[in-house]
Each structure stands twice: as structure tokens, then as C-alpha cells.
Motif scaffolding. Structure first.
Motif, PDB file in Angstrom:
ATOM      1  N   UNK A  43       0.831  -1.208   0.000  1.00  0.00           N
ATOM      2  CA  UNK A  43       0.000   0.000   0.000  1.00  0.00           C
ATOM      3  C   UNK A  43       0.865   1.258   0.000  1.00  0.00           C
ATOM      4  N   UNK A  44       0.366   2.332  -0.609  1.00  0.00           N
ATOM      5  CA  UNK A  44       1.098   3.605  -0.558  1.00  0.00           C
ATOM      6  C   UNK A  44       0.982   4.215   0.843  1.00  0.00           C
ATOM      7  N   UNK A  45       1.772   5.228   1.081  1.00  0.00           N
ATOM      8  CA  UNK A  45       1.675   5.944   2.361  1.00  0.00           C
ATOM      9  C   UNK A  45       0.287   6.560   2.463  1.00  0.00           C
ATOM     10  N   UNK A  46      -0.414   6.248   3.528  1.00  0.00           N
ATOM     11  CA  UNK A  46      -1.753   6.808   3.725  1.00  0.00           C
ATOM     12  C   UNK A  46      -1.654   8.055   4.601  1.00  0.00           C
ATOM     13  N   UNK A  65      13.502   4.683   6.338  1.00  0.00           N
ATOM     14  CA  UNK A  65      12.769   3.469   5.992  1.00  0.00           C
ATOM     15  C   UNK A  65      13.789   2.411   5.632  1.00  0.00           C
ATOM     16  N   UNK A  66      13.664   1.234   6.205  1.00  0.00           N
ATOM     17  CA  UNK A  66      14.588   0.121   5.936  1.00  0.00           C
ATOM     18  C   UNK A  66      13.742  -1.060   5.501  1.00  0.00           C
ATOM     19  N   UNK A  67      13.813  -1.380   4.210  1.00  0.00           N
ATOM     20  CA  UNK A  67      12.912  -2.384   3.659  1.00  0.00           C
ATOM     21  C   UNK A  67      13.653  -3.414   2.824  1.00  0.00           C
ATOM     22  N   UNK A  71      13.520  -0.988  -4.881  1.00  0.00           N
ATOM     23  CA  UNK A  71      13.425   0.469  -4.891  1.00  0.00           C
ATOM     24  C   UNK A  71      12.085   1.034  -5.370  1.00  0.00           C
ATOM     25  N   UNK A  72      11.467   0.514  -6.428  1.00  0.00           N
ATOM     26  CA  UNK A  72      10.200   1.131  -6.834  1.00  0.00           C
ATOM     27  C   UNK A  72       9.155   1.163  -5.712  1.00  0.00           C
ATOM     28  N   UNK A  73       9.067   0.094  -4.926  1.00  0.00           N
ATOM     29  CA  UNK A  73       8.112   0.040  -3.825  1.00  0.00           C
ATOM     30  C   UNK A  73       8.452   1.065  -2.753  1.00  0.00           C
ATOM     31  N   UNK A  79       7.515   8.944  -1.418  1.00  0.00           N
ATOM     32  CA  UNK A  79       7.399  10.161  -2.223  1.00  0.00           C
ATOM     33  C   UNK A  79       6.738  11.327  -1.501  1.00  0.00           C
ATOM     34  N   UNK A  80       5.769  11.063  -0.636  1.00  0.00           N
ATOM     35  CA  UNK A  80       5.113  12.150   0.107  1.00  0.00           C
ATOM     36  C   UNK A  80       5.659  12.321   1.516  1.00  0.00           C
TER      37      UNK A  80
END
Length: 161
Positions: A43-46, A65-67, A71-73, A79-80
Motif C-alpha cells: 500500500x502507498x503511504x496513507x 525506511x529500511x525495507x 526500490x520502486x516500492x 514520495x510524500x
């Protein structure tokens, strides 16, 4: 036997952690997992996530953020929010926990990690010497490899509690 996997703290959600209190205690950086810690998988940042990161910035925290995602995810989620991020992190390997602290200008003594998985997120933070907070997964539907790990996590959390 299971102690190496025990979290330092356990909270219902990343959104109920008393970040102001942590800042008063001297913490200056927060590293977050994304999926099932902040939002459901993919899910995108809500609005809740955006408000949390705005709040953290207002308090004075640096965040990263450590995931283990690509990269695209991670870039799309960020982005916001506009914080540091490291993708394809290979958690529980310690190297990228250290890179996250370097990016934030923090160290093991003033950094907190927040994540939902014991065997990747929490174990990696513990191996890195970072105080950690395990949160309950946001959404029960997960990929099969995570579902299998959740069964083992239940055993460890039984002994933790």
C-alpha cells in the motif's frame, strides 16, 4: 533459548508509540520497516503514515525506511514522506541498519527500530545493537513465506509474554 529474538518492547501499533517520550529519553533517530508495520503490504503511504512522519519531524527526529523490498516500492511509499530510505536491505543483516544510522547522523545509543517481524526486523536490530519495538502486523493477509514465519513467531512470543 529464544531470548535473542525477544523484542525490547511490544506495542499494538507504530502509531501508538510515545515518540515524544523517546525523544525526551535522548533518542534522535527512528528506523521503520514499511509493509505491515506502517501500511498493509504494497500500500502507498496513507494519511496516517504521512501525519506520523510529519509529527516525528516536528518532534526533532530523523527517520529512515529500511525495507527488504525493491526500490520502486520503497521510493513510491516515500514520495510524500521524504525521509531517508534503504531498499533491498537484506534484513536481518546488520550492514544496512548501520547505513540507516549513518544517513540519519545517529548511532546505536540514540536510535530506535520499529517493525512487525521478529526474524527479520527485530533480530536485525538486536544484532545491530539498536533498541527495538515490535508492533502487531497491520493486516493479516501476507505472502506465504511470511505466513510460515508467523507460526514460529507465535512460539517465540509465547515465551516472551
Amino acid at each position: 533459548m529464544f531470548e535473542r529474538f525477544f523484542p525490547d518492547d511490544y506495542q499494538m501499533s507504530a502509531y501508538v508509540i510515545p515518540y515524544e517520550k523517546l525523544y525526551e529519553e535522548g533518542y534522535r533517530g527512528v528506523i521503520f520497516d514499511i509493509d505491515n508495520t506502517l501500511v498493509p503490504h504494497g500500500a502507498p503511504a496513507d494519511s496516517r503514515a504521512k501525519k506520523l512522519f510529519s509529527r516525528l519531524k516536528d518532534i526533532g527526529f530523523s527517520a529512515c525506511l529500511l525495507s527488504n523490498n525493491q526500490e520502486p516500492r520503497v521510493k513510491n511509499f516515500n514520495k510524500d514522506i521524504q525521509v531517508h530510505y534503504i531498499c533491498n536491505a537484506h534484513k536481518p543483516s546488520v550492514g544496512n541498519y548501520e547505513k540507516a544510522m549513518e544517513a540519519m547522523g545517529t548511532n546505536c545509543s540514540n536510535t530506535i527500530f520499529v517493525g512487525d517481524q521478529l526474524f527479520t526486523d527485530i533480530w536485525g536490530a538486536k544484532r545491530s545493537g539498536i533498541r527495538n519495538i515490535l508492533v502487531r502486523p497491520i493486516y493479516p493477509k501476507e505472502e506465504i513465506q511470511i505466513v510460515l514465519k508467523r507460526y514460529l513467531e507465535k512460539i517465540v512470543l509465547h515465551f516472551y509474554k
